[in-house]
Design an enzyme around this catalytic site. Structure first.
Site, PDB file in Angstrom:
ATOM      1  N   ASP A  84     -18.758 -24.616 -23.589  1.00  0.00           N
ATOM      2  CA  ASP A  84     -18.216 -25.925 -23.920  1.00  0.00           C
ATOM      3  C   ASP A  84     -19.076 -27.045 -23.341  1.00  0.00           C
ATOM      4  O   ASP A  84     -19.510 -26.967 -22.188  1.00  0.00           O
ATOM      5  CB  ASP A  84     -16.794 -26.008 -23.320  1.00  0.00           C
TER       6      ASP A  84
ATOM      7  N   GLU B 126     -21.868 -25.107 -27.792  1.00  0.00           N
ATOM      8  CA  GLU B 126     -21.162 -26.231 -28.407  1.00  0.00           C
ATOM      9  C   GLU B 126     -21.926 -27.496 -28.039  1.00  0.00           C
ATOM     10  O   GLU B 126     -21.656 -28.152 -27.042  1.00  0.00           O
ATOM     11  CB  GLU B 126     -19.719 -26.329 -27.903  1.00  0.00           C
TER      12      GLU B 126
ATOM     13  N   ASP C 207     -11.932 -30.546 -33.069  1.00  0.00           N
ATOM     14  CA  ASP C 207     -12.400 -31.874 -32.689  1.00  0.00           C
ATOM     15  C   ASP C 207     -12.600 -32.751 -33.924  1.00  0.00           C
ATOM     16  O   ASP C 207     -12.456 -32.304 -35.060  1.00  0.00           O
ATOM     17  CB  ASP C 207     -13.711 -31.755 -31.903  1.00  0.00           C
TER      18      ASP C 207
HETATM   19  C1  GLC Z   1     -15.484 -29.983 -26.049  1.00  0.00           C
HETATM   20  C2  GLC Z   1     -14.177 -29.642 -26.702  1.00  0.00           C
HETATM   21  C3  GLC Z   1     -13.301 -30.859 -26.709  1.00  0.00           C
HETATM   22  C4  GLC Z   1     -13.087 -31.298 -25.280  1.00  0.00           C
HETATM   23  C5  GLC Z   1     -14.411 -31.461 -24.530  1.00  0.00           C
HETATM   24  C6  GLC Z   1     -14.197 -31.526 -23.061  1.00  0.00           C
HETATM   25  O1  GLC Z   1     -16.199 -30.933 -26.736  1.00  0.00           O
HETATM   26  O2  GLC Z   1     -14.389 -29.166 -27.997  1.00  0.00           O
HETATM   27  O3  GLC Z   1     -12.087 -30.618 -27.353  1.00  0.00           O
HETATM   28  O4  GLC Z   1     -12.404 -32.519 -25.290  1.00  0.00           O
HETATM   29  O5  GLC Z   1     -15.280 -30.385 -24.738  1.00  0.00           O
HETATM   30  O6  GLC Z   1     -13.916 -30.263 -22.521  1.00  0.00           O
END
Ligand code: GLC
Length: 653
Positions: free
Chosen positions: A298, A340, A405
């Site tokens: 993440d 991600e 998201d």
């Molecule tokens: C990533 C997740 C998102 C979250 C962020 C902080 O981007 O997909 O939903 O708010 O990380 O953890």
């Protein structure tokens, strides 16, 4: 002769070998009860093979610490202990996956993602719904964070208070431990998040820090006054400017400013501290040991910070991931990483490497599919993919049309400029289009994090609402309904066939619409909740009824899933993007194991044609079959495509 540089490749190699030979006897004596076993031999062999990569990465990050070797030894200990705790099942899976490192490139891979509570209430509910996932052919399930997090606002679980305890509302660790082997029995690989940029402020480490423990304060980035925060804020951006402007939060109890990139209750970890790396390595391998096969890293872009930079995508962020990857390849090789990085395409691709993240979301494809649907012009999509779709061997995209998201327009301004498109203006158009401010739009979306000064925003909405289903149903317009369903299937058709792992957001297969309910105060101000509704099992009951939108979308998706599964051409990622000679028609070849298919996607609500000459130029001869519709096509004639038609031409080239 000058002295060899202490970071030259040759020096590092020598030093890593020397270090391993120095550490091995100690490791063996600590774990003497298992060192005679065949599985130790396998572990040892992997350690020999990968230690160099691990050493190099850790040396780059922490080599200048006076106690580097102590940290290195601690990390090796953590890794060995966690490997020992791994179940026999998972060790067997390690061996299987090592002999087939391309397993995630199989055409059988089809992912789904969702929240446990919203999909099935809790973990035991989820176990009863595995047949539903199987019915669709799902082989990969990404569950949103399901670990303990603060009551109330917790960023949908992305503020983690314990990486080893399931959120009590979802169940217990015991239930979770039962779920994972069951998923494997269904042939479903589990994907979970590794939320490693931050913990919640209720995590034990944060509590200790709040209680004044300096060792734990060093786990985070804390400053006694505004000097450093001000200096950093000159060059970094706010991720959630609406709810949390700036990137620091003052905590009165300790009289310190804490680095909080996302929300004030999400504290950024300090990876400059090797103790943090070691502690998080333990948490990561714990996730591997519960049976995670794909670990979603993440917010990768944010994990390293340096003054004077935007603190995103710094080289050390890659090094941290490489070090984690090496640990996994030694102690839990059945698990791969998915990055991600929802950032500029130039930066996204830098995380993709067998030694870093084997998988990556493809945010550019996602953004450009929506862009093309709005503009009815495939040129930007074609141009950008021609430049950027190919990936290194042994890696793959995870292709999706939307997730939990928002949708951001992450394409490259340069790619747009090369076609004479003004990126800023185009993004404004897309924002207007998808938030229904544009007069003729079919989409019903909502702005996310709109900045009234710059006009910047991102967009929230379910696939169906953004594709026009919500509008068509509200207006009772049958023709529009048909077009909306075709749009949904068109976008899914592309992600199913373009190469990589397709990922469906659970609910999109039955055309779930936006949920505008604002009764939960925690959700106000975060429009992403409109596209995260509670799964409607009553609506899902209609999935076999062809008279309903649910039935038509579901059947269409199943058909696409079958096409993917049954045709050799959809294994792995070699894709050749082609010019179809028609700017409303996107096309690409997929060739594999002797099979060749030409995929065509008409992105307009008008009928489109492809000339016979173009078909010949693309090497199509005689007759071909469109395996999406079952139609036979004669390549010597002009080909016509219905509005939003998605065709898969099985061709001899
Ligand atoms: C990533 C997740 C998102 C979250 C962020 C902080 O981007 O997909 O939903 O708010 O990380 O953890």
């Amino acid at each position: 002769m000058s002295r060899p540089e202490r970071t030259s490749a040759a020096w590092l190699q020598r030093e890593s070998k020397l270090t391993l030979s120095r550490l091995m006897p100690r490791l063996k004596s600590r774990f003497s009860s298992v060192t005679g076993t065949p599985e130790w031999a396998a572990f040892n062999e992997r350690l020999d093979r990968r230690f160099g990569v691990l050493f190099e990465a850790l040396h780059e990050l922490y080599g200048s610490h006076y106690d580097f070797f102590y940290h290195l030894e601690t990390i090796l200990d953590t890794m060995t202990e966690m490997w020992l705790e791994r179940s026999d099942d998972l060790k067997a899976l390690d061996a299987t996956r090592e002999s087939d490192p391309q397993w995630f490139q199989s055409r059988r891979m089809f992912g789904a993602t969702g929240y446990v509570d919203l999909f099935t209430g809790d973990l035991s509910g989820l176990r009863t719904k595995l047949p539903y996932l199987s019915e669709m052919g799902i082989t990969y399930l990404h569950l949103m964070p399901l670990f303990r997090s603060p009551d109330g606002d917790n960023d949908g679980g992305y503020a983690i208070s314990s990486y080893r305890e399931v959120d009590p509302e979802l169940g217990t660790m015991e239930e979770f431990a039962k779920l994972t082997p069951e998923l494997r029995r269904y042939g479903i690989s589990l994907c979970l998040d590794f939320v490693f940029n931050h913990t919640s402020d209720e995590h034990e480490w944060a509590r200790n820090a709040l209680a004044g423990d300096p060792d734990y304060q060093a786990y985070y980035r804390m400053y006694p006054n505004r000097t450093m925060p001000d200096s950093f804020e000159r060059t970094i951006r706010s991720v959630f400017p609406d709810e949390h402007p700036g990137c620091f939060t003052y905590r009165n109890r300790i009289r310190k400013w804490v680095w909080t990139t996302f929300h004030n209750y999400q504290w950024d970890l300090n990876y400059e501290n090797p103790a943090v790396f070691n502690a998080m390595a333990g948490e990561m391998l714990f996730l591997a040991n519960v049976g995670v096969e794909v670990l979603r890293l993440d917010a990768v872009a944010f994990i390293w910070k340096r003054q004077g930079t935007n603190c995103e995508n710094l080289p050390e962020a890659h090094t941290v991931i490489r070090a984690f990857n090496a640990l996994v390849q030694i102690a839990a090789p059945a698990m791969v990483f998915k990055s991600e990085a929802i950032v500029h395409p130039d930066d996204v691709v830098k995380y993709i490497d067998p030694d870093e993240c084997q998988l990556s979301y493809n945010p550019m494809l996602m953004a450009l599919l929506w862009s093309t649907l709005a503009s009815r012009d495939v040129r930007l999509l074609r141009h950008a993919l021609e430049k950027r779709f190919a990936l290194p061997a042994d890696t793959a995209w995870v292709n999706y049309i939307r997730g939990h998201d928002d949708i951001g327009w992450v394409f490259s301004d340069d790619d747009a400029a090369e076609l004479g498109i003004d990126a800023h203006g185009h993004r404004r158009f897309l924002n207007d289009f998808y938030t229904a401010r544009f007069k003729d739009s079919f989409a019903h979306g909502r702005p996310f994090q709109e900045n009234p000064e710059t006009g910047d925003m991102r967009v929230s909405g379910t696939a169906a609402s953004l594709c026009g289903l919500e509008k068509a149903l509200a207006e009772g317009d049958e023709d529009e309904l048909e077009l909306a369903i075709r749009r949904i299937l068109l976008l899914h058709g592309v992600i199913m066939t373009i190469g990589g792992v397709p990922l469906l957001y659970l609910g999109d297969e039955i055309g779930t619409l936006n949920d505008y309910d604002e009764s939960d105060p925690e959700r106000i101000g975060d429009s992403r909740w409109i596209h995260r509704p509670v799964f409607d099992w009553e609506a899902a009951e209609k999935r076999h009824d062809q008279e309903t939108p649910q039935g038509r979308i579901f059947a269409g998706l199943l058909r696409l899933a079958q096409i993917r599964q049954q045709n050799l051409a959809f294994t792995r990622a070699d894709t050749e993007i082609v010019d179809t000679g028609n700017n409303a028609v996107f096309g690409y070849f997929r060739q594999q194991e002797g099979q060749s298919v030409l995929v065509l996607a008409n992105f307009s609500e008008r009928e489109q044609t492809m000339s016979a000459r173009r078909l010949r130029l693309l090497g199509l001869r005689k007759t071909v079959t469109d395996i999406a519709s079952g139609r036979i096509i004669i390549a010597q004639q002009e080909l016509s495509l219905e509005p939003y038609q998605f065709a898969v031409l099985l061709a001899g080239r």
